[in-house]
Design a protein around this motif. Structure first.
Motif, mmCIF file in Angstrom:
data_model
loop_
_atom_site.group_PDB
_atom_site.id
_atom_site.type_symbol
_atom_site.label_atom_id
_atom_site.label_comp_id
_atom_site.label_asym_id
_atom_site.label_seq_id
_atom_site.Cartn_x
_atom_site.Cartn_y
_atom_site.Cartn_z
ATOM 1 N N ALA A 1 0.851 -1.821 -0.131
ATOM 2 C CA ALA A 1 0.539 0.324 -0.034
ATOM 3 C C ALA A 1 0.951 1.726 -0.042
ATOM 4 O O ALA A 1 1.490 1.764 1.523
ATOM 5 C CB ALA A 1 -0.709 0.204 0.829
ATOM 6 N N LEU A 2 1.311 1.565 -1.477
ATOM 7 C CA LEU A 2 2.399 2.704 -1.165
ATOM 8 C C LEU A 2 1.837 3.969 -0.672
ATOM 9 O O LEU A 2 3.242 5.142 -0.004
ATOM 10 C CB LEU A 2 2.590 3.026 -2.916
ATOM 11 N N ASN A 3 0.693 4.218 -0.271
ATOM 12 C CA ASN A 3 0.330 5.711 0.394
ATOM 13 C C ASN A 3 0.498 5.299 1.607
ATOM 14 O O ASN A 3 0.377 6.347 2.624
ATOM 15 C CB ASN A 3 -1.425 5.505 -0.128
ATOM 16 N N GLU A 4 0.671 4.280 2.283
ATOM 17 C CA GLU A 4 1.514 3.695 4.097
ATOM 18 C C GLU A 4 2.707 3.743 3.521
ATOM 19 O O GLU A 4 3.835 3.803 4.682
ATOM 20 C CB GLU A 4 1.257 3.201 4.198
ATOM 21 N N ILE A 5 3.436 4.754 3.020
ATOM 22 C CA ILE A 5 5.153 4.893 2.529
ATOM 23 C C ILE A 5 5.692 6.264 3.622
ATOM 24 O O ILE A 5 6.493 5.365 4.538
ATOM 25 C CB ILE A 5 5.602 5.075 1.379
ATOM 26 N N LYS A 6 4.770 6.669 3.600
ATOM 27 C CA LYS A 6 5.382 8.554 4.378
ATOM 28 C C LYS A 6 5.296 7.794 5.946
ATOM 29 O O LYS A 6 6.134 8.326 6.748
ATOM 30 C CB LYS A 6 4.602 9.648 4.299
ATOM 31 N N ARG A 7 4.289 7.416 6.087
ATOM 32 C CA ARG A 7 4.127 6.677 7.443
ATOM 33 C C ARG A 7 4.740 5.725 8.167
ATOM 34 O O ARG A 7 5.559 6.126 9.550
ATOM 35 C CB ARG A 7 2.449 6.743 7.844
ATOM 36 N N THR A 8 5.101 4.693 7.445
ATOM 37 C CA THR A 8 5.928 4.181 7.793
ATOM 38 C C THR A 8 7.251 4.339 8.317
ATOM 39 O O THR A 8 8.067 4.060 9.274
ATOM 40 C CB THR A 8 6.021 2.708 6.419
ATOM 41 N N SER A 9 7.720 5.000 7.054
ATOM 42 C CA SER A 9 8.876 5.646 6.757
ATOM 43 C C SER A 9 9.458 6.762 8.451
ATOM 44 O O SER A 9 9.998 6.866 9.015
ATOM 45 C CB SER A 9 9.496 7.144 5.952
ATOM 46 N N GLN A 10 7.972 7.499 8.545
ATOM 47 C CA GLN A 10 8.612 8.034 9.523
ATOM 48 C C GLN A 10 8.347 7.907 11.423
ATOM 49 O O GLN A 10 8.531 8.505 11.920
ATOM 50 C CB GLN A 10 6.891 9.239 10.064
#
Length: 513
Positions: A261-270
């Motif tokens: 789910a690419l839209n979870e990338i930012k949250r996962t990275s943070q």
């Protein structure tokens, strides 16, 4: 489209990064976010490494439902037994077992002949298959192994029951052409290769981990392994978010799909950045703060006219949204709770109330509340109940004049509940605070690394301090945030001390069990 599996090892290989020490609660939060991100397999740890690691893997295995949870094991029966103890509660338990196959590793590390290595691998895979429905076997340092021998041991590993074969570039030595050709060679020279999935695991010592991983995919890899933000020992592992976005953006070329789910990338990275204390470099691909920044006038003009002139990835693709919140000191509890849910936080009522109080305190002091501010408050509350302070900062005061040596006074509640005040000078304000806190703490403290950064923008931004230190020889990393840099530094110092003491208590408890 061909489907490949995504194997995340942030909690195992990623945690081997220097200075990274995650407790069980933090590992569990990352694991839950990795599940939302859509990884097919997550490596939760190395159960045989310590009782704490076994406990963390067990808790993750009992919590995660849609991703397969695995643990690492050497080709040793005790490692397999520890992994089964941790993973038998999982929905889909699997084992990742490894043994080195390169001449340099067999000669100097294992001190075994190639024939002995084959025998050991076969015996331990068969032993593991008594417990685990899925066994993945890794040929450590596969890239530097003799190809004919590698093909031979892979064939035997599959016959023994391994259904996933990992071909790692353990020291990051390969080039894309060479690494891709190795996968093609195995596809063409291992008779039973179709009975197993081939997996790629690349390190970034020469900066080619992403390129090598994509080359492996082009040449038949069915699974890729990596970490969030590319963290890992030495120069790190392949960054999974970069691989995922590359496959999506260039699907015209690769014709590959994943479950991410690419839209979870930012949250996962943070989340990974915050909990590991490893900052993401500004110019890092996909998740760096400059990834969507345009300073050149020509670029700005082009993007305003048509975004795709210079942006091949949209911020929305990775879940990057505006920092501005329609929340302030007059916002109510319901609006706050709704925003928390929107951001993916699942807090019980008590934790939500505590987070709301912290939000109100910050809103009274800060003109503009950002997503980063709220994210920090909510994350801290989500982890607070399992990371209760043993030392608690009540106040810090610094006296500083340009011509004089600074001094700091700290008031701290110590583990027995009493309040202690200490004063100490230092070459600077932060050193004075650390010197005063060292007088409070029971034990020998040595600060290894210290850094502070802003959360969000502006002169009233929150400050986050990350401190790496040793207490009586045990190395831990602490962190905390506050609007005042010096307060954040003091709280981060005590957070590291508390983690070290908690780790010591766990070790002592396990000895008595």
């Amino acid at each position: 489209m061909r489907k490949i599996d995504i194997f995340d090892t942030t909690l195992r290989d990623g945690e081997q990064s220097a200075g990274v020490n995650l407790n069980t609660a933090e590992k569990l939060e990352i694991a839950k976010q990795l599940e939302r991100f859509g990884v097919d397999v997550m490596e939760a740890g190395f159960p045989a490494a310590s009782p704490g690691d076994l406990d963390a893997v067990k808790k993750i295995a009992s919590t995660i439902k849609t991703s397969s949870v695995t643990g690492l094991a050497r080709c040793v029966k005790a490692d397999v037994d520890a992994a089964w103890e941790a993973l038998k509660v999982a929905e889909c338990p699997r084992l990742h077992i490894f043994l080195a196959t390169s001449p340099i590793h067999m000669t100097y590390k294992l001190k075994q002949t190639p024939e002995q290595v084959v025998q050991t691998a076969v015996e331990m895979i068969k032993y593991a298959k008594q417990y685990f429905p899925i066994v993945q076997w890794s040929a450590e340092d596969a890239f530097r192994s003799d190809r004919a021998f590698l093909a031979q041991i892979v064939e035997q590993a599959i016959l023994a029951g391994a259904s996933v074969i990992n071909i790692p570039d353990t020291v990051g030595y390969a080039t894309p052409q060479e690494y891709g050709s190795l996968f093609r060679y195995l596809k063409e020279n291992v008779p039973n290769i179709e009975e197993a999935k081939l997996s790629a695991h690349c390190h970034n010592d020469l900066g080619m981990a992403v390129a090598n991983t994509l080359a492996a995919i082009e040449n038949g890899a069915d699974q890729v392994e990596g970490t969030i933000n590319g963290i890992g020992e030495r120069a790190g592992n392949v960054a999974l978010e970069e691989v995922g976005v590359a496959l999506y953006t260039r699907k015209d070329f690769y014709n590959i799909e994943t479950n991410l789910a690419l839209n979870e990338i930012k949250r996962t990275s943070q989340l990974v950045s915050k909990l590991t204390g490893m900052a993401v470099q500004a110019n890092k691909a996909v998740v760096g703060k400059n990834a969507f920044a345009h300073e050149s006038g020509i670029h700005q003009d082009g993007v305003l006219k048509e975004p795709t002139t210079y942006e091949i990835i949209t911020p929305e693709l990775i879940g990057e949204t505006s920092n501005n919140l329609v929340l302030g000191k007059h916002s109510g509890r319901h609006a706050f709770q709704d925003r928390a849910k929107t951001m993916g936080f699942e807090l019980d009522q008590e934790a939500l109330n505590s987070a709301f109080k912290e939000f109100k305190k910050l809103a009274d002091r800060k003109k503009e509340i950002t997503n980063e501010d709220l994210w920090t408050i909510l994350t801290n509350q989500q982890l607070k109940e399992t990371d209760a302070a043993m030392y608690e900062l009540e106040s810090v005061e610094v006296r500083y004049e340009t011509a004089n040596t600074p001094s700091a006074t700290v008031n701290v509640k110590i583990p027995d509940g009493t309040a202690v005040a200490e004063t100490s000078p230092g070459a600077g304000s932060v050193e004075a605070i650390f010197n005063a806190l060292e007088k409070v703490v029971d034990g020998k403290v040595h600060v290894l690394d210290y850094r502070v950064s802003s959360i969000g923008k502006g002169r009233d931004a929150l400050a986050e301090a990350v401190i790496n230190l040793t207490l009586n020889g045990d190395e831990l990393t602490g962190r905390d945030s506050a609007q005042d840099v010096l307060e954040a530094s003091a709280k981060g110092y005590l957070n590291a001390i508390n983690r070290s003491l908690l780790q010591t208590q766990i070790k002592q408890l396990m000895k008595t069990v």
